[in-house]
Design an enzyme around this catalytic site. Structure first.
Site, PDB file in Angstrom:
ATOM      1  N   ASP A  89       0.955   4.124   1.526  1.00 39.33           N
ATOM      2  CA  ASP A  89       1.249   4.709   2.728  1.00 39.33           C
ATOM      3  C   ASP A  89       2.547   4.040   3.310  1.00 39.33           C
ATOM      4  OD1 ASP A  89      -0.401   2.897   3.161  1.00 39.33           O
ATOM      5  OD2 ASP A  89      -0.648   3.457   5.385  1.00 39.33           O
ATOM      6  N   HIS A 128       0.731  -1.204  -0.070  1.00 39.87           N
ATOM      7  CA  HIS A 128       0.140   0.087   0.165  1.00 39.87           C
ATOM      8  C   HIS A 128       0.932   1.310  -0.023  1.00 39.87           C
ATOM      9  CE1 HIS A 128      -3.792  -2.317   1.712  1.00 39.87           C
ATOM     10  NE2 HIS A 128      -3.470  -2.405   0.530  1.00 39.87           N
TER      11      HIS A 128
END
Length: 307
Positions: free
Chosen positions: A65, A63
């Protein structure tokens, strides 16, 4: 002993006081960067850690982030800082995304400024030092190939110096051989065996780091008897349904795992901007008192309790 330095502790998006997911685990001269959220290179500099020996990056999942900071880090390596080599470890789908980011966006036909290796790993031990190992294990989150990591010192038998003195073992290679498990013969003909001067087996220190996860029942084996468990706490119980929807944990679920796994210390990270730190801490400590909520630039030394 392991030391963990938190560089980013926010969930999904940075806040005014928290950067995105990144931690450095240190052991002797070894340093491992776990995840590399946006802005990680600045956090490394601000922490004073610098880039020396930071040649291994372990990714929990793909992901954005947790990986976007790799772009900025590589860009900096191209122009200013440099490391001798760089190994990035992760699951297949995570590495595919990292490849696109580094080679498609940052490098765009250029070569990396150092030998760069993208190492696909699955569950199992993938790194071994003289006195510790690093093992990956499967974690349940949104998407495939999500991983957690176990840093574990090798078990050892302590050398009983007083006992060796009583038996007349001289200082030097004789003591080294006994520690290595070899019997020796003294100048007077006396045979000294390792069992004569070594104490009972002591398990090495164990640090478990979990990224994003929506379940805990499949983490029990990996976390059992950890001296410290680092794990996300994106939600609190009043929004447990949202936690389930997005495959994240509440502080309560993390604390319950710590109890079941007989963990010594619980450190919560990946904190949502919607909560006050004290509310997350209160929920977890009601179940597992030895809980901390990590802040950016917090550092913890993880040691094995005396047996």
């Amino acid at each position: 002993m392991f030391e963990i330095l938190f560089l980013g502790t926010s969930a999904s998006a940075p806040s005014a006081k928290r950067g995105l997911s990144a931690q450095i685990v240190k052991h002797n001269e070894y340093r491992f960067l776990i995840d590399c959220g946006e802005g990680t290179q600045r956090q490394i500099l601000q922490s004073g850690a610098g880039f020396k020996n930071l040649t291994r990056i372990l990714l929990t999942h793909g992901h954005l982030d947790h990986i976007l900071g790799l772009g900025g880090l590589m860009s900096t390596f191209l122009r200013w800082e440099a490391v001798e080599e760089l190994d990035i470890f992760g699951g297949r789908t995570t590495l595919d995304r990292v490849y696109d980011l580094l080679y498609g966006v940052v490098l765009r036909g250029n070569q990396p400024p150092m030998p760069l290796r993208l190492n696909e790993i699955k569950s199992g031990t993938f790194f071994e030092g003289d006195d510790f190992t690093v093992t990956s294990f499967s974690v349940t989150h949104r998407g495939p190939d999500c991983l957690g990591y176990i840093f574990e010192g090798k078990s050892r038998r302590p050398f009983l110096a007083e006992k060796a003195d009583e038996l007349g073992v001289p200082f030097g290679p004789e003591r080294r051989d006994l520690v290595a498990g070899q019997a020796i013969t003294l100048v007077d003909g006396k045979l000294i065996r390792p069992d004569d001067v070594l104490g009972p087996v002591q398990q090495g220190v164990k640090l478990v780091v979990v990224g994003d996860t929506g379940k805990t029942d499949d983490l029990l084996e990996a976390c059992t008897d950890a001296d410290a468990l680092v794990i996300e706490s994106t939600y609190i119980e009043e929004e447990a349904e949202m936690a389930r929807q997005y495959s994240h944990l509440t502080a309560r679920l993390a604390a319950e795992l710590a109890i079941k796994a007989d963990v010594k210390k619980l450190i919560l990270t990946h904190i949502s901007r919607r909560y006050r730190e004290k509310d997350v801490l209160k929920e977890a400590q009601a179940i597992f008192p030895n809980t901390s909520v990590a802040r950016d630039f917090d550092s913890f030394q993880i040691k094995r309790e005396e047996q």
